[in-house]
Design a protein around this motif. Structure first.
Motif, PDB file in Angstrom:
ATOM      1  N   PRO A  57      39.291  51.968  47.606  1.00 44.37           N
ATOM      2  CA  PRO A  57      39.377  50.344  47.904  1.00 44.37           C
ATOM      3  C   PRO A  57      40.446  49.628  47.069  1.00 44.37           C
ATOM      4  O   PRO A  57      40.989  48.712  47.454  1.00 44.37           O
ATOM      5  N   THR A  58      40.540  49.829  45.830  1.00 44.43           N
ATOM      6  CA  THR A  58      41.328  49.089  44.830  1.00 44.43           C
ATOM      7  C   THR A  58      42.441  50.101  44.490  1.00 44.43           C
ATOM      8  O   THR A  58      43.225  49.208  43.553  1.00 44.43           O
ATOM      9  N   GLN A  89      41.597  38.726  42.707  1.00 40.81           N
ATOM     10  CA  GLN A  89      42.214  39.961  43.205  1.00 40.81           C
ATOM     11  C   GLN A  89      41.471  40.059  44.670  1.00 40.81           C
ATOM     12  O   GLN A  89      40.225  40.004  44.770  1.00 40.81           O
ATOM     13  N   ARG A  90      42.340  40.459  45.629  1.00 37.49           N
ATOM     14  CA  ARG A  90      41.593  40.668  46.953  1.00 37.49           C
ATOM     15  C   ARG A  90      42.552  41.459  47.709  1.00 37.49           C
ATOM     16  O   ARG A  90      43.573  41.358  47.755  1.00 37.49           O
ATOM     17  N   PHE A  91      41.901  42.485  48.325  1.00 36.04           N
ATOM     18  CA  PHE A  91      42.538  43.306  49.290  1.00 36.04           C
ATOM     19  C   PHE A  91      42.108  43.343  50.756  1.00 36.04           C
ATOM     20  O   PHE A  91      40.821  43.231  51.051  1.00 36.04           O
ATOM     21  N   VAL A  92      42.927  43.056  51.604  1.00 38.22           N
ATOM     22  CA  VAL A  92      42.592  43.262  53.118  1.00 38.22           C
ATOM     23  C   VAL A  92      43.477  44.405  53.603  1.00 38.22           C
ATOM     24  O   VAL A  92      44.587  44.229  53.779  1.00 38.22           O
ATOM     25  N   HIS A  93      42.729  45.356  54.262  1.00 38.71           N
ATOM     26  CA  HIS A  93      43.156  46.838  54.766  1.00 38.71           C
ATOM     27  C   HIS A  93      43.319  46.601  56.029  1.00 38.71           C
ATOM     28  O   HIS A  93      42.329  46.402  56.825  1.00 38.71           O
TER      29      HIS A  93
END
Lengths: 149, 144
Positions: A57-58, A89-93
């Motif tokens: 995920p990262t 930090q943020r990830f939106v997949h």
């Protein structure tokens, strides 16, 4: 030294295509000590519903961090990189990154502000394939410690 | 690894199995190589101290990647993690002699109508919080 606020809203051109390799995913998974087979074994990944091995995920940081350095390392911005630490930090997949993806990042400077004597620079990296399929968006804030004028 | 398919659909308040993750200097060197983040504050004690840090600190991204293991091992398929974000509140200091240990726990905070779950993570080192607002949004396998 103070950071140049006029950078807010600036959009950088797409980064050169990055080809996601199976061995790079394996190397990254090993580096985070994660033995999950969907990072290594295409059969296991297919059993989980994916077309090929997927990335953790990262993993996107491998492409979004260098993309963000276009901003951070711009001498006109006025950041001392030796004072920089990661703030948020943020990830939106839209979907997981998978082996074979050809990814490009478009970086936008979302915000620059001062908090407790530190300079905070927030960027958004929109990651898409070279065919224009959105894969994820990465939101990042870096902190330059004690550099605010 | 937990097989999510054999489990009941999670409910608000469910706790994810907590874990301790040891971190050694060698982990940071390997992560530097794999991620491409060669900032010397993550591997050079002399440099880290020269810029006012107590010692070498872990890459925030290494801590972030480590913490989400509690979620990915619970759900089984890491591709189910739609969204994942953290704030780095305190550096994880990794001494040459003793390294560091990050303790991570998680709890289901919300079960949405669209089948997505929100999980809140807690990550501490020696009892002090190192990640705040650590939150993952997960698509539970039976909801697709």
């Amino acid at each position: 030294m103070s950071v140049d606020q006029s950078f807010i809203g600036r959009v950088y051109p797409p980064t050169p295509p990055y080809e996601v390799g199976r061995e790079k995913i394996r190397e990254f998974a090993a580096a985070i000590n994660d033995p999950n087979p969907v990072y290594r074994d295409a059969e296991a990944a297919r059993a989980a519903g994916h077309d090929d091995v997927i990335a953790p995920p990262t993993f996107a940081i491998v492409v979004t961090m260098p993309a963000g350095h276009q901003v951070i390392n711009d001498p006109d911005l006025g950041i001392d990189y030796s004072r920089v630490v990661h703030g948020e930090q943020r990830f939106v997949h839209h979907r997981p990154i998978q082996a074979g993806d050809l990814l490009q990042v478009v970086v936008t400077v979302e915000n620059i502000r001062v908090a407790a004597g530190n300079d905070l620079v927030s960027t958004r990296g929109d990651v898409q394939t070279v065919d224009g399929e959105p894969v994820l968006t990465a939101y990042s804030t870096i902190v330059a410690r004690g550099t605010a004028a | 690894m937990t097989d999510a398919q054999t489990q009941q659909r999670p409910r608000v308040g469910d706790e994810l199995p907590a874990r301790d993750f040891p971190i050694a200097r060698a982990d940071l060197v390997r992560y530097a190589g794999a991620s491409g983040d060669f900032n010397p504050i993550h591997w050079n004690e002399r440099f880290a101290k020269s810029v006012g840090l107590p010692d070498v600190i872990a890459h925030g991204m290494f801590t972030m990647a480590t913490a989400v293991r509690v979620v990915t091992d619970w759900v089984g398929d890491p591709g189910a993690v739609i969204e994942y974000g953290v704030r780095f509140t305190r550096p994880v200091v990794v001494s040459d002699a003793d390294g560091a240990t990050v303790t991570v726990s998680g709890e289901v905070r919300e079960v949405r109508d669209d089948g997505l779950l929100e999980v809140a993570l807690t990550a501490t080192v020696d009892g002090e919080t190192v990640l705040a607002k650590a939150r993952a949004v997960v698509r539970w396998p039976d909801s697709t």
